[in-house]
Design an enzyme around this catalytic site. Structure first.
Site, PDB file in Angstrom:
ATOM      1  N   ARG A   1      31.118 -37.553  50.342  1.00 30.92           N
ATOM      2  CA  ARG A   1      29.920 -38.064  51.008  1.00 30.92           C
ATOM      3  C   ARG A   1      29.449 -37.121  52.122  1.00 30.92           C
ATOM      4  NH1 ARG A   1      29.122 -42.883  54.991  1.00 30.92           N
ATOM      5  NH2 ARG A   1      26.985 -43.546  54.547  1.00 30.92           N
TER       6      ARG A   1
ATOM      7  N   HIS B   1      29.493 -43.189  43.792  1.00 28.35           N
ATOM      8  CA  HIS B   1      29.999 -44.481  44.268  1.00 28.35           C
ATOM      9  C   HIS B   1      31.043 -45.065  43.311  1.00 28.35           C
ATOM     10  CE1 HIS B   1      26.264 -45.201  47.075  1.00 28.35           C
ATOM     11  NE2 HIS B   1      27.037 -44.211  47.481  1.00 28.35           N
TER      12      HIS B   1
END
Ligand code: HEM
Ligand code: NAG
Ligand code: NAG
Ligand code: NAG
Ligand code: NAG
Ligand code: NAG
Length: 329
Positions: A65, A193
């Protein structure tokens, strides 16, 4: 831990295969950028990251991320790593949320002892993001390198460029298009995700009174709603966490997309890729394709990661090679 060891072992086999595949070259960044100046960089990054992930599996997700949040703001220039008053770390998307900075520091010092003043923090993030996917069971790719580190952080840029979990498909697409990415990149990269966690605050509006309806979001599975209502009571501070990919939390696979077909996406921004009206003409078909074709997902994800890693890099004599990723030299 046993499962993690198996993933590491199979990852190492894949890495050996990867070294035989051909280099991908773009105009600016190159896969062999450090071949003569720091040939040990890959081994040093991988070894250091591996112990961080063995210590905490989630760290792979957190590092992946960070690379995304770096690239979307002023390009992939390490700006997300800078400490200070008006830095990206303080933007809503990062504050009390972005993590892994200590691990990047550890990797950077290991790289500096291997070859001092050569490898940028932006490149370390790109390599570590690839290895994080690998250590989570995903497939490897050749990371393009040669980025230099930026001299400024952009807190307003972080506020406006990073997508929020409450945005619609078209709003998210617009933010990707603004940095040169497209609809395929939105869907494939959202597949990140498949690993990692999110705080209650990022999805709790779905649980009790969604958009003023007095009811939970109808596009969330009702058992999942009950579970999350107990995890995230309305009186809580919103800091408790749960898996972004329920049922396959730590493994980099296409299970995230299967969840979307079953109303088990965690964030609004996940579930709308399949369930919204807008999705019918934009993202839904890709979600369906990735849900039953893991190879297609891996292929598109890698292609999109390379595209994302190419967002406005500083090259040549622009920027600098930071000595400490947290401060400009
Ligand atoms: C499409 C728009 C996106 C939105 C709205 C979004 C939003 C979010 C949010 C709200 C979280 C939870 C943060 C927290 O609770 O602290 C999260 C976590 C995460 N995001 Fe995204 N994200 C998006 C795209 C991406 C992309 C493109 C990547 C990487 C390629 C990515 C990788 C991750 C990972 C791995 C986590 C888990 C981090 C951890 O466990 O520390 N996301 N994202
Ligand atoms: C940040 O702001 C505080 C208070 O305004 C100030 O004391 C400090 O020196 C600033 N730090 C930096 C790195 O600019
Ligand atoms: C750099 O790392 C490589 C790979 O681990 C190692 O072979 C080499 O000896 C290291 N060089 C220095 C100067 O630490
Ligand atoms: C910060 O980001 C905004 C929005 O992308 C951009 O317009 C601005 O030029 C950037 N500022 C700096 C100092 O890079
Ligand atoms: C839900 O939110 C709406 C609008 O904010 C409000 O008018 C309504 O009273 C709320 N319903 C419940 C059950 O809390
Ligand atoms: C969540 O935790 C952070 C850091 O521990 C804290 O600063 C913040 O106030 C907490 N959030 C809320 C809403 O209390």
């Amino acid at each position: 831990m046993e499962k993690h060891r198996r993933i590491f072992t199979s990852s190492l086999i894949i890495v050996s295969l990867m070294l035989c595949s051909s280099a991908i070259i773009t105009a600016q960044l190159t896969a062999d950028f450090y071949a003569s100046t720091c040939p040990g960089v890959f081994e040093v990054v991988r070894k250091t990251l591996k112990s961080a992930i063995m210590n905490e599996m989630r760290m792979g997700a957190s590092i992946l991320r960070l690379h995304f949040h770096d690239c979307f703001v002023n390009g992939c220039d390490g700006s997300v790593l800078l400490d200070g008053n008006n830095t990206e770390k303080l933007a809503l998307a990062n504050l009390n949320s972005a993590r892994g900075f200590d691990v990047i520091d550890t990797i950077k010092s290991a790289v500096e002892s291997n070859c001092s003043g050569v490898v940028s923090c932006a490149d370390i993030l790109a390599i570590a993001a690839r290895d994080a996917v690998l250590f989570s069971g995903g497939r490897p790719w050749k990371v393009l390198l040669g980025r230099r580190d930026g001299l400024v952080a952009n807190v307003t840029g972080a506020g406006s460029s990073l997508p929020t979990p409450f945005e619609s498909v078209s709003q998210i697409i617009a933010k990707f298009v603004a940095v040169g990415l497209d609809i395929t990149d939105v869907v494939s990269l959202s597949g990140a995700h498949t690993i990692g966690l999110a705080k209650c605050a990022t999805f709790s509006p779905r649980l009790f009174n969604f958009s003023g309806t007095g009811k939970p979001d109808s596009t969330m599975d009702t058992d999942m709603v009950s579970d999350l209502q107990s995890l995230c009571p309305q009186t809580d501070d919103g800091n408790r966490t749960t898996a972004l990919d329920r049922g396959s939390t730590d493994v980099f696979d296409n299970h995230y997309f299967k969840n979307l077909l079953n109303n088990k996406g965690l964030l609004t921004s996940d579930q709308v890729l399949f369930s919204s009206d807008e999705a019918a003409t934009t993202t839904r078909a890709l979600v369906q394709a990735y849900s039953n074709n893991p190879s297609l997902f891996f292929k598109d994800f890698i292609n999109s990661m390379i595209k994302m890693g190419n967002i406005s890099p500083l090259t040549g004599s622009a920027g600098e090679i930071r000595k400490n990723c947290r401060v400009v030299n």
